[in-house]
Design an enzyme around this catalytic site. Structure first.
Site, PDB file in Angstrom:
ATOM      1  N   HIS A  24      24.286  21.277  25.051  1.00  0.00           N
ATOM      2  CA  HIS A  24      24.497  21.820  23.733  1.00  0.00           C
ATOM      3  C   HIS A  24      23.234  22.728  23.570  1.00  0.00           C
ATOM      4  O   HIS A  24      23.134  23.848  23.337  1.00  0.00           O
ATOM      5  CB  HIS A  24      24.384  20.812  22.459  1.00  0.00           C
ATOM      6  CG  HIS A  24      24.470  21.574  21.220  1.00  0.00           C
ATOM      7  ND1 HIS A  24      25.374  21.822  20.439  1.00  0.00           N
ATOM      8  CD2 HIS A  24      23.530  21.948  20.714  1.00  0.00           C
ATOM      9  CE1 HIS A  24      25.093  22.187  19.265  1.00  0.00           C
ATOM     10  NE2 HIS A  24      23.985  22.290  19.498  1.00  0.00           N
ATOM     11  N   GLU A  25      21.867  21.992  23.675  1.00  0.00           N
ATOM     12  CA  GLU A  25      20.570  22.838  23.200  1.00  0.00           C
ATOM     13  C   GLU A  25      20.458  23.927  24.418  1.00  0.00           C
ATOM     14  O   GLU A  25      20.060  24.962  23.891  1.00  0.00           O
ATOM     15  CB  GLU A  25      19.570  21.966  23.392  1.00  0.00           C
ATOM     16  CG  GLU A  25      19.568  20.982  22.362  1.00  0.00           C
ATOM     17  CD  GLU A  25      19.651  21.340  20.709  1.00  0.00           C
ATOM     18  OE1 GLU A  25      19.334  22.533  20.677  1.00  0.00           O
ATOM     19  OE2 GLU A  25      20.014  20.468  19.845  1.00  0.00           O
ATOM     20  N   HIS A  44      21.994  31.762  24.422  1.00  0.00           N
ATOM     21  CA  HIS A  44      22.229  32.479  23.351  1.00  0.00           C
ATOM     22  C   HIS A  44      21.234  33.327  23.100  1.00  0.00           C
ATOM     23  O   HIS A  44      21.270  34.751  23.062  1.00  0.00           O
ATOM     24  CB  HIS A  44      22.571  32.015  21.988  1.00  0.00           C
ATOM     25  CG  HIS A  44      23.532  32.705  21.167  1.00  0.00           C
ATOM     26  ND1 HIS A  44      24.263  32.030  20.185  1.00  0.00           N
ATOM     27  CD2 HIS A  44      23.810  34.134  21.108  1.00  0.00           C
ATOM     28  CE1 HIS A  44      24.806  32.984  19.489  1.00  0.00           C
ATOM     29  NE2 HIS A  44      24.454  34.213  20.086  1.00  0.00           N
ATOM     30  N   TYR A  99      28.173  22.868  10.999  1.00  0.00           N
ATOM     31  CA  TYR A  99      28.391  22.487  12.162  1.00  0.00           C
ATOM     32  C   TYR A  99      29.992  21.927  12.223  1.00  0.00           C
ATOM     33  O   TYR A  99      30.346  22.100  13.544  1.00  0.00           O
ATOM     34  CB  TYR A  99      27.675  20.968  12.001  1.00  0.00           C
ATOM     35  CG  TYR A  99      26.110  21.157  12.402  1.00  0.00           C
ATOM     36  CD1 TYR A  99      25.694  21.333  13.534  1.00  0.00           C
ATOM     37  CD2 TYR A  99      25.307  21.110  11.245  1.00  0.00           C
ATOM     38  CE1 TYR A  99      24.377  21.229  13.948  1.00  0.00           C
ATOM     39  CE2 TYR A  99      23.854  21.168  11.741  1.00  0.00           C
ATOM     40  CZ  TYR A  99      23.667  21.452  12.849  1.00  0.00           C
ATOM     41  OH  TYR A  99      22.201  21.655  13.456  1.00  0.00           O
TER      42      TYR A  99
END
Length: 674
Positions: free
Chosen positions: A464-465, A471, A606
């Site tokens: 995820h991170e 990005h 979220y």
């Protein structure tokens, strides 16, 4: 595959993290002085145009961002308390200056003149036009349409909110709770949990220190059989920052006052105007609908959990008194172990940190046609930190840098997050400034008998991170304010949430999940059990997220600025998550950093963005191949490349070939879609 180089960074801006408090102060004073000088010059323009107003202001944003971001970042990672203090003070000063800057009526006048000039606006390309629109919108939302008295009050409020936020999050970082337990009180924890752990002797008995840092807290809450041990740890976690309650309470009041000065009914209405959801009614409808659907799953899950606890109580000769918040992780984990015959301890033997990190980077290189090169002897803030160059695969084309700071230490930010520490942008001469990002986490450290071993959930967090890193690195925008994750706040998590799916794909897991002692690949049978257990207690786990979102709205979508944040938190948690809090006086919202870290009236994002992430994964990657470079390049082009330079819905529709829907999301958590 990730390779190494013997030199320091070959290209791009090499950032200096070895700053003294004096150097930090000097940077702040220079940034403020240069900013004032530029604003004075822009405000003096008698014939305002895009070139003599917007370009200078945007260029200042671009060029000052690295120093600003690094100077304020080091408070989260520096080992020197004086540097952390100086960094926090720098953030307060710089934020105060930005607030002052956004209240300058003379600057707004010339910006508005460009915005109102159809001849100027018609000449601009899409990103330049968006720059003018967002700049004008920013000034207006900071009160430049108000009378002098209200404008000055709004400026004061915004400064106070900035200061409250910094104090709140610094308290979370530095005020860890801790408890001392005997080995018997920690029955259920594996042997490696005790290796290297601090101890103290009390009345001749050796006790082990357990802190509220994640690598300590989460395993104990999941595995400690002694209910009182779990209760004490929850109490330590939820009482460690008492001073934060009045800070959050004050922030809620100030946010409402600011929103009403700007003619909005509530703070949520003010915030959501800029988001994909658009208004509070849409958010509340989303949350209520999801809560109703999840309760269908949760009803059955609670019956299973209650049966387990009743059996435990009966075996101990004690009366059953209900399910409490300190039971949540323990019995959810027990369901997974018993129903699916799988345990975190078994799984983590196949997730050594080094191999998992290398494997995930390799997979991301393949999907997104990139090459990551680890820099030897990099200029970093701590010896644990790794630095990587990013290049286009097979091309002599540099993309950017990122840093990995993955292990806990004193005074460090104590969760997992990514900071953009230099935005990419286009310089006046047409050349490109390369982006830089830093991932900060707190994964388990190596022990004397074993390397660092990750729970599967840790590996998913890493996926995820690193999605946020991608990005930040893969975005290419003209203006830094649109770079990377600077999207609508209820979309910003979607790209990273989508990449969590790779942690459940057998094809991907086989690439890096190996036994830490033998090097043997993870057994197929274990992968099957992990995937089968994916949605174990999905109703209760997702209701926990609904609770956080609805608490956020309960304090921000109200006209009562005095709503009791502490009592609201406790009441809603019991109602929505369906676990009791017990009789002890606690204040869990004091460590809910999102409420003072930019997610106010936005935590729903979220869950909201999960809808988009599931749709993107199932509709494209699952169908076309989870390591398909063509799909990966489509994703880079449609989702990552534009950052916030256009509405996120446009990129979503381009990537999906249609409007998004929630069907994939509902299927992903075990619910039938309508």
């Amino acid at each position: 595959m990730a390779t190494t180089t013997s030199s320091s960074s070959a290209k791009g801006t090499v950032l200096n993290f070895n700053l003294s408090p004096k150097e930090i102060d000097d940077i702040v004073e220079r940034l403020i002085a240069d900013g004032k000088k530029l604003q004075d010059s822009v405000a003096a323009q008698t014939n305002p145009t895009f070139e003599n107003v917007i370009v200078p202001l945007g260029t200042r944003e671009n060029e000052s961002s690295a120093e600003y971001l690094v100077t304020t970042f080091v408070q989260n990672v520096s080992t020197d308390e004086a540097v952390r203090d100086a960094s926090m003070a720098a953030e307060e000063k710089l934020n105060a200056f930005e607030i002052e800057s956004m209240m300058r009526e003379d600057v707004y006048k010339v910006v508005r003149a460009v915005f109102d000039n159809p001849d100027e606006m018609s000449k601009l390309g899409p990103e330049d036009r968006r720059m003018v629109e967002k700049m004008e919108e920013g000034y207006r939302r900071n009160g430049l349409g108000l009378n002098k008295e209200d404008r000055e009050r709004l400026g004061t409020i915004n400064k106070q909110l900035s200061e409250l936020s910094i104090r709140f999050n610094r308290s979370i970082n530095e005020n860890d709770g801790h408890e001392a337990f005997t080995r018997e009180e920690l029955v259920g924890l594996p042997d490696d949990y005790f290796e290297g752990r601090a101890t103290k002797v009390v009345d001749g008995v050796t006790k082990y220190m357990v802190t509220t840092k994640y690598p300590d807290l989460v395993p104990a809450l999941k595995l400690a059989k002694n209910e009182n041990t779990r209760r004490r740890l929850i109490y330590a976690e939820e009482t460690r920052c008492p001073g934060n309650i009045p800070l959050l309470q004050e922030a809620v009041q100030l946010r409402l006052e600011a929103a009403q000065l700007l003619k909005y009914k509530t703070h949520a209405e003010f915030v959501l105007e800029l988001n994909m959801a658009k208004d509070p009614d849409s958010v509340m409808e989303f949350e209520r609908d999801l809560r109703t659907r999840l309760n269908i799953l949760a009803d059955q899950e609670l019956r299973e959990l209650e049966a387990l606890k009743k059996a435990d109580k009966e075996a101990a000769g004690e009366p059953y008194d209900g399910l409490f918040i300190w039971d949540f992780r323990y019995y959810v984990n027990m369901i997974k172990e018993r129903k699916h015959n799988i345990s975190d301890e078994e799984v983590k033997r196949h997730f050594p940190m080094k191999e998992v990190t290398r494997g995930i980077l390799d997979v991301y290189q393949e999907i997104f046609s990139l090459q990551f090169i680890r820099v030897e002897n990099p200029p970093v803030w701590h010896p644990d930190v790794e630095m990587y160059e990013v290049w286009e695969a097979g091309e002599d084309k540099f993309v950017g840098h990122f840093y990995l700071d993955l292990y806990p230490r004193e005074g460090k930010y104590n969760h997992a997050a990514v900071w953009p520490i230099r935005h990419g942008f286009t310089r006046a001469d047409g050349s490109h400034e390369y982006p830089v990002a830093a991932m900060v986490a707190n994964f388990p450290k190596p022990t004397p008998s074993a390397p660092a071993l990750l729970k599967h959930s840790d590996a998913v967090t890493l996926l995820h991170e690193l999605g946020h890193v991608l990005h930040s690195i893969c975005s290419i925008t003209k203006w830094g304010r649109f770079h990377g994750t600077n999207t609508e706040s209820d979309f910003v998590e979607a790209p990273s949430q989508m990449l969590e799916n790779w942690g459940w794909e057998p094809e991907v897991l086989r690439r890096f999940a190996v036994h830490y002692q033998t090097g043997e690949p993870i057994p197929e049978a274990l992968i099957e059990k992990m995937v089968a257990a994916k949605n174990s207690c999905a109703g209760l786990l997702n209701l926990r997220q609904v609770f956080f979102g609805m608490f956020d709205m309960s304090i921000h979508n109200t006209t009562d600025g005095h709503t009791d944040v502490k009592e609201n938190y406790l009441k809603l948690r019991e109602q929505i998550s369906r676990f009791k809090a017990g009789n002890a006086d606690t204040w869990g919202c004091a460590t809910f950093g999102h409420m003072m870290g930019g997610y106010d009236a936005g935590y729903y994002g979220y869950m909201y963005s999960l809808v988009f992430s599931a749709d993107m994964f199932e509709s494209r990657f699952k169908k076309e191949g989870v390591v398909n470079p063509r799909t990966g390049m489509d994703y880079r082009t449609a989702i990552l490349f534009p950052g916030g330079s256009r509405d996120s819905m446009a990129g979503l529709e381009k990537f999906l070939g249609r409007k998004p829907n929630n069907k994939a999301f509902l299927r992903s958590i075990g619910l039938a879609s309508d």
